[in-house]
Design a protein around this motif. Structure first.
Motif, short mmCIF file in Angstrom:
data_model
loop_
_atom_site.label_atom_id
_atom_site.label_comp_id
_atom_site.label_asym_id
_atom_site.label_seq_id
_atom_site.Cartn_x
_atom_site.Cartn_y
_atom_site.Cartn_z
N ALA A 299 -14.43 3.49 6.35
CA ALA A 299 -15.09 2.56 7.27
C ALA A 299 -15.28 3.05 8.71
CB ALA A 299 -14.42 0.97 7.22
N MET A 300 -14.33 3.48 8.99
CA MET A 300 -14.23 4.09 10.70
C MET A 300 -15.27 5.08 10.91
SD MET A 300 -11.14 5.79 12.89
CE MET A 300 -11.19 7.38 11.97
N ASP B 270 -9.71 3.97 2.61
CA ASP B 270 -10.80 2.77 2.67
C ASP B 270 -11.01 2.60 4.32
OD1 ASP B 270 -11.07 2.53 -0.17
OD2 ASP B 270 -9.76 0.94 -0.08
N SER B 271 -9.79 2.58 5.05
CA SER B 271 -10.33 2.06 6.49
C SER B 271 -10.84 3.43 7.19
CB SER B 271 -8.63 1.88 7.14
OG SER B 271 -7.95 2.71 6.85
N MET B 272 -10.32 4.51 6.73
CA MET B 272 -11.00 5.89 7.51
C MET B 272 -12.41 6.11 7.05
SD MET B 272 -7.98 8.78 6.46
CE MET B 272 -6.12 8.49 7.16
N ARG C 134 0.83 -1.06 0.02
CA ARG C 134 -0.02 -0.14 0.13
C ARG C 134 0.95 1.21 0.04
NH1 ARG C 134 -5.29 -1.64 0.86
NH2 ARG C 134 -5.77 0.65 1.13
N ASP D 45 -4.70 4.76 3.27
CA ASP D 45 -5.57 4.49 4.05
C ASP D 45 -7.00 5.06 4.16
OD1 ASP D 45 -3.32 3.38 5.49
OD2 ASP D 45 -2.84 5.23 6.65
N ARG E 206 -18.65 3.70 10.85
CA ARG E 206 -18.86 3.15 12.02
C ARG E 206 -19.29 3.98 13.26
NH1 ARG E 206 -14.61 0.20 12.59
NH2 ARG E 206 -13.74 1.26 14.31
#
Length: 368
Positions: A185-186, A181-183, A61, A179, A189
């Motif tokens: 998703a966070m 995608d993960s941000m 990545r 990052d 949530r």
């Protein structure tokens, strides 16, 4: 104290503190909103390229983010800096010629007035003072030149600040690309709006940002290049300068580039260059104008799913409120406004639209 009431009070106090801390943090970042926004925009625009690289190197990545950012620098950052430098240099040179008297703006206006005597009689009929308009036009051009010169001086004096913002933008863009995608998703949530709604809104943000920036930049580059090309062919001084001005003005839908080529065509008619004026007028209407009328709805309106008039007003409002960044922020806010109301209508007023849709059918069947 009742345990339930105590927990409710604690939750409210926590939420109030959370909102306060978030607002203070937003105020802390206020000087860097532009770099933050453009970093987000870069990560969204180049996401498809990053996705292709990730398909080949799924576990690298950092390398993928670095290659994506390098592509952005080569394709966007360096050309924009080059064009901006050339624009400022030519603009300051033109302003200096006006100040020294080498270029007399009032004389140009007088030539147009004498070439079209009907304008004088029409102005007198409607009690319009052409001399005052001429003075205001000269003053406006001089003021624009002074502003450009001051901005060039300010950029020179604040070179450190400019490159600091550029560095912060690229630095943040690297992590958003790596990052992102993960941000997201966070955030999905964490936000209490409902996961499906949040996914829809984030998808809308990405779609509109990509369409607005890519579409408007393609239209601006195309119109500016076409305008500069015809100015160069007709041997009009400052073709590079006016090409960049037309590119910037073309961010305003419908009228942008015409604010430059149309007055120049009128002036060419006034001084007797009939062939050049006719060529420029026809070229402006059928070549430069069609780029705006054809490409912008395809690249911006279709992908943002906004009507042309909403794109126009939101772009103008964004430019007035946020400056140059507003050409992207305006349609983005408009699209989010439409998306929020679409969610509200779909989820909270489902029966009413159905009734409204059924009513005309009943009326039409009765009339038959």
């Amino acid at each position: 104290m009742d345990t339930g009431k105590s927990e409710t009070l604690e939750q409210r106090a926590f939420l109030l503190t959370l909102v306060g801390v978030s607002l203070v943090f937003a105020m802390l970042l206020q000087p860097f909103w532009a770099p933050v926004f453009w970093a987000c925009a870069i990560s969204v625009i180049f996401y498809p390229f990053q996705k292709r690289l990730l398909a080949r190197w799924p576990n690298r990545r950092n390398l993928v983010a670095l290659l994506t950012l390098t592509l952005c620098i080569v394709l966007v950052i360096i050309p924009v800096l080059f064009v901006a430098t050339s624009f400022v240099t030519e603009g300051v040179g033109l302003f200096q010629k006006v100040q020294s008297g080498e270029i007399n703006l009032a004389e140009y206006v007088d030539k147009i007035k004498h070439a079209f005597p009907g304008i004088q009689s029409l102005a007198e009929r409607f009690d319009i003072d052409l001399e005052r308009i001429k003075a205001q036009a000269v003053q406006a051009f001089t003021g624009a030149g002074q502003f450009l010169a001051k901005r060039a001086l300010a950029v020179g004096q604040n070179t450190f600040q400019f490159f600091l913002n550029l560095g912060l933008m690229l630095y943040l863009a690297f992590f958003l690309i790596r990052d992102g995608d993960s941000m997201i998703a966070m955030l999905i949530r964490a936000l209490p709006l409902g996961d499906e709604r949040e996914k829809l809104l984030f998808a809308k943000f990405a779609e509109v940002t990509r369409a607005t920036i890519k579409g408007n930049l393609v239209v601006a580059i195309t119109q500016g290049a076409l305008g500069g090309l015809i100015f160069w062919i007709l041997d009009i001084p400052g073709a590079m300068l006016w090409g960049v001005v037309m590119a910037v003005l073309s961010l305003i839908p419908a009228v942008g580039a015409g604010l430059i080529w149309l007055p120049v065509a009128v002036y060419l008619y006034a001084v007797g260059d009939m062939v050049e004026a006719t060529v420029l007028l026809l070229y402006g209407i059928f070549i430069i104008g069609l780029v705006d009328n054809i490409l912008r709805p395809i690249l911006v309106g279709r992908d943002t799913k906004l009507p042309d008039y909403v794109v126009l007003f939101s772009t103008l409002g964004g430019l007035a409120m946020f400056g140059i960044t507003g050409f992207a922020l305006g349609p983005l806010l408009a699209a989010l406004f439409v998306a929020f109301w679409g969610i509200f209508i779909r989820e909270f007023n489902e029966s009413e639209p159905a009734a409204l849709l059924e009513q005309p059918e009943e009326a039409s069947s009765g009339s038959d």
